[in-house]
Design a protein around this motif. Structure first.
Motif, PDB file in Angstrom:
ATOM      1  N   GLU A  90       0.928  -1.013   0.006  1.00 54.49           N
ATOM      2  CA  GLU A  90      -0.068   0.065   0.011  1.00 54.49           C
ATOM      3  C   GLU A  90       0.772   1.195   0.303  1.00 54.49           C
ATOM      4  OE1 GLU A  90      -2.559  -0.546   3.463  1.00 54.49           O
ATOM      5  OE2 GLU A  90      -3.685  -2.103   2.226  1.00 54.49           O
ATOM      6  N   VAL A  92       1.141   5.164   0.844  1.00 58.20           N
ATOM      7  CA  VAL A  92       0.483   6.091   1.746  1.00 58.20           C
ATOM      8  C   VAL A  92       1.184   7.541   1.583  1.00 58.20           C
ATOM      9  CG1 VAL A  92      -0.373   6.827   4.137  1.00 58.20           C
ATOM     10  CG2 VAL A  92      -0.573   4.790   3.145  1.00 58.20           C
ATOM     11  N   ARG A  94       1.227  11.387   3.083  1.00 62.16           N
ATOM     12  CA  ARG A  94       0.498  12.182   4.234  1.00 62.16           C
ATOM     13  C   ARG A  94       0.754  13.634   3.781  1.00 62.16           C
ATOM     14  NH1 ARG A  94      -0.872   8.504   8.339  1.00 62.16           N
ATOM     15  NH2 ARG A  94       0.638   6.639   7.714  1.00 62.16           N
ATOM     16  N   ALA A  98      -1.794  12.256  10.986  1.00 58.29           N
ATOM     17  CA  ALA A  98      -2.852  11.692  11.627  1.00 58.29           C
ATOM     18  C   ALA A  98      -2.651  10.088  11.748  1.00 58.29           C
ATOM     19  CB  ALA A  98      -4.084  11.886  10.758  1.00 58.29           C
ATOM     20  N   GLY A  99      -3.561   9.283  12.311  1.00 51.68           N
ATOM     21  CA  GLY A  99      -3.546   8.000  12.409  1.00 51.68           C
ATOM     22  C   GLY A  99      -2.091   7.503  12.747  1.00 51.68           C
ATOM     23  N   SER A 100      -1.639   6.402  12.069  1.00 50.01           N
ATOM     24  CA  SER A 100      -0.598   5.710  12.587  1.00 50.01           C
ATOM     25  C   SER A 100       0.722   6.470  12.692  1.00 50.01           C
ATOM     26  CB  SER A 100      -0.298   4.473  11.686  1.00 50.01           C
ATOM     27  OG  SER A 100       0.271   4.647  10.360  1.00 50.01           O
ATOM     28  N   MET A 101       0.717   7.529  11.980  1.00 44.92           N
ATOM     29  CA  MET A 101       1.976   8.437  12.113  1.00 44.92           C
ATOM     30  C   MET A 101       2.022   9.133  13.506  1.00 44.92           C
ATOM     31  SD  MET A 101       3.284  11.705   9.986  1.00 44.92           S
ATOM     32  CE  MET A 101       4.499  11.184   8.755  1.00 44.92           C
ATOM     33  N   LYS A 177      -4.275   6.260   0.722  1.00 41.93           N
ATOM     34  CA  LYS A 177      -3.607   5.105   0.556  1.00 41.93           C
ATOM     35  C   LYS A 177      -3.989   4.548  -0.945  1.00 41.93           C
ATOM     36  CE  LYS A 177      -5.776   1.438   0.930  1.00 41.93           C
ATOM     37  NZ  LYS A 177      -6.386   0.247  -0.040  1.00 41.93           N
ATOM     38  N   ARG A 215     -14.189   4.520  12.362  1.00 43.38           N
ATOM     39  CA  ARG A 215     -13.379   3.880  13.304  1.00 43.38           C
ATOM     40  C   ARG A 215     -13.328   4.695  14.875  1.00 43.38           C
ATOM     41  NH1 ARG A 215      -9.858   5.741   9.116  1.00 43.38           N
ATOM     42  NH2 ARG A 215      -9.289   3.953   7.616  1.00 43.38           N
TER      43      ARG A 215
HETATM   44  P1  TMP Z   1      -2.557   5.195   8.666  1.00 42.46           P
HETATM   45  O1  TMP Z   1      -2.743   6.326   9.309  1.00 42.46           O
HETATM   46  O2  TMP Z   1      -3.546   4.025   9.288  1.00 42.46           O
HETATM   47  O3  TMP Z   1      -1.405   4.551   8.360  1.00 42.46           O
HETATM   48  O4  TMP Z   1      -3.470   5.226   7.245  1.00 42.46           O
HETATM   49  C1  TMP Z   1      -2.862   6.047   6.369  1.00 42.46           C
HETATM   50  C2  TMP Z   1      -3.997   6.048   5.448  1.00 42.46           C
HETATM   51  O5  TMP Z   1      -4.187   5.014   4.528  1.00 42.46           O
HETATM   52  C3  TMP Z   1      -5.395   6.546   5.839  1.00 42.46           C
HETATM   53  O6  TMP Z   1      -6.063   7.406   5.191  1.00 42.46           O
HETATM   54  C4  TMP Z   1      -6.245   5.226   5.762  1.00 42.46           C
HETATM   55  C5  TMP Z   1      -5.379   4.483   4.482  1.00 42.46           C
HETATM   56  N1  TMP Z   1      -5.494   3.083   4.815  1.00 42.46           N
HETATM   57  C6  TMP Z   1      -6.176   2.207   4.168  1.00 42.46           C
HETATM   58  O7  TMP Z   1      -7.229   2.627   3.529  1.00 42.46           O
HETATM   59  N2  TMP Z   1      -6.173   0.865   4.460  1.00 42.46           N
HETATM   60  C7  TMP Z   1      -5.048   0.379   5.199  1.00 42.46           C
HETATM   61  O8  TMP Z   1      -5.131  -1.001   5.489  1.00 42.46           O
HETATM   62  C8  TMP Z   1      -4.140   1.229   5.607  1.00 42.46           C
HETATM   63  C9  TMP Z   1      -3.123   0.803   6.550  1.00 42.46           C
HETATM   64  C10 TMP Z   1      -4.266   2.565   5.589  1.00 42.46           C
END
Ligand code: TMP
Ligand code: ASP
Length: 236
Positions: A90, A92, A94, A98-101, A177, A215
């Motif tokens: 995938e 990504v 940014r 946000a999120g995982s970062m 993504k 979420r």
């Molecule tokens: P994250 O912040 O969870 O890494 O996600 C970053 C972006 O990527 C967020 O817009 C969601 C998208 N994403 C997906 O659509 N599917 C996935 O499996 C992952 C890991 C992220």
């Protein structure tokens, strides 16, 4: 085009073979998942909205000279696509943290990122989509160096196109993504672009307008996807 048997059932889409070996049908379902499929709920109309949204965005991307998998929208919830040999990573990008970062690096949500960052993740729910780098992708044979370079450059180009598109509609494209595959030797954009796979915030209020509503249990998920579509001019 005749729909034949189910080839693969993902968390939100089902892939069907057709009577043409080079073409598949994607069916966008109402299933909405979070946390690598740990939570799944059906949200009325979500499949239809994502299918129409994806068609709109893919046409914008094609208009900028980037090849996508999409051939045509067949019905409210189905699209005809080229059959790609998918690369299992995938991509990504940014523009804001946000999120995982934020979790991984302890960065405050909403920090503007300049330059925009690019990350690869391995597509593997059981392993919770771990972050990987170019060396992992090469050494395990998931893609070639040329494909890695092209995935990065195309994803960053798409960021430029979509950042502007969402900005004009009063939204910030926080992150997104993408997934790629190979068709007749060419790298082609696959999968989908919808509010399920990106983060969008209202430019003024920073209201969350993407799957983070699901979420984080913020409610009005589909209603907000409809608002995003309407702001962009997607016909529903
Ligand atoms: P994250 O912040 O969870 O890494 O996600 C970053 C972006 O990527 C967020 O817009 C969601 C998208 N994403 C997906 O659509 N599917 C996935 O499996 C992952 C890991 C992220
Ligand atoms: N797409 C992944 C899942 O459905 C990750 C996420 O969107 O939270 O579980």
């Amino acid at each position: 085009m005749q729909k034949q048997q189910e080839l693969y059932r993902g968390k939100a889409k089902t892939v069907f073979t057709t009577n043409d070996a080079d073409k598949l049908i994607l069916e966008f379902r109402n299933d909405t998942s979070a946390f690598d499929g740990e939570i799944i709920e059906q949200l009325d109309r979500k499949g239809e909205i994502n299918n129409k949204f994806n068609h709109f965005i893919m046409q914008k991307i094609e208009a900028e000279g980037i090849e996508t998998q999409l051939i045509e929208r067949l019905s409210d919830t189905e699209s005809l696509v080229k059959k790609l040999d998918m690369i299992p990573v995938e991509c990504v990008v940014r523009n804001f943290a946000a999120g995982s970062m934020c979790k991984r690096l302890g960065i405050e949500e909403g920090k503007a990122l300049s330059p925009s960052t690019f990350e690869f993740f391995l597509k593997n729910d059981a392993l919770h989509d771990p972050m990987v780098n170019d060396f992992h992708i090469l050494v395990f044979g998931w893609a070639t160096q040329a494909q890695i370079d092209e995935m990065k450059s195309i994803t960053l180009k798409i960021n430029q196109i979509l950042k502007q598109l969402f900005d004009q509609a009063g939204m910030l494209l926080v992150d997104f993504k993408l997934e790629f595959g190979v068709f007749e030797g060419r790298l082609v954009l696959g999968d989908e672009f919808s509010p399920d796979g990106c983060r969008l915030w209202d430019k003024e209020t920073r209201k969350k307008m993407d799957k983070d509503r699901f979420r984080q249990g913020l409610g009005s998920v589909v209603e907000t996807y409809i608002e995003v579509a309407q702001r962009l001019g997607v016909k529903l």
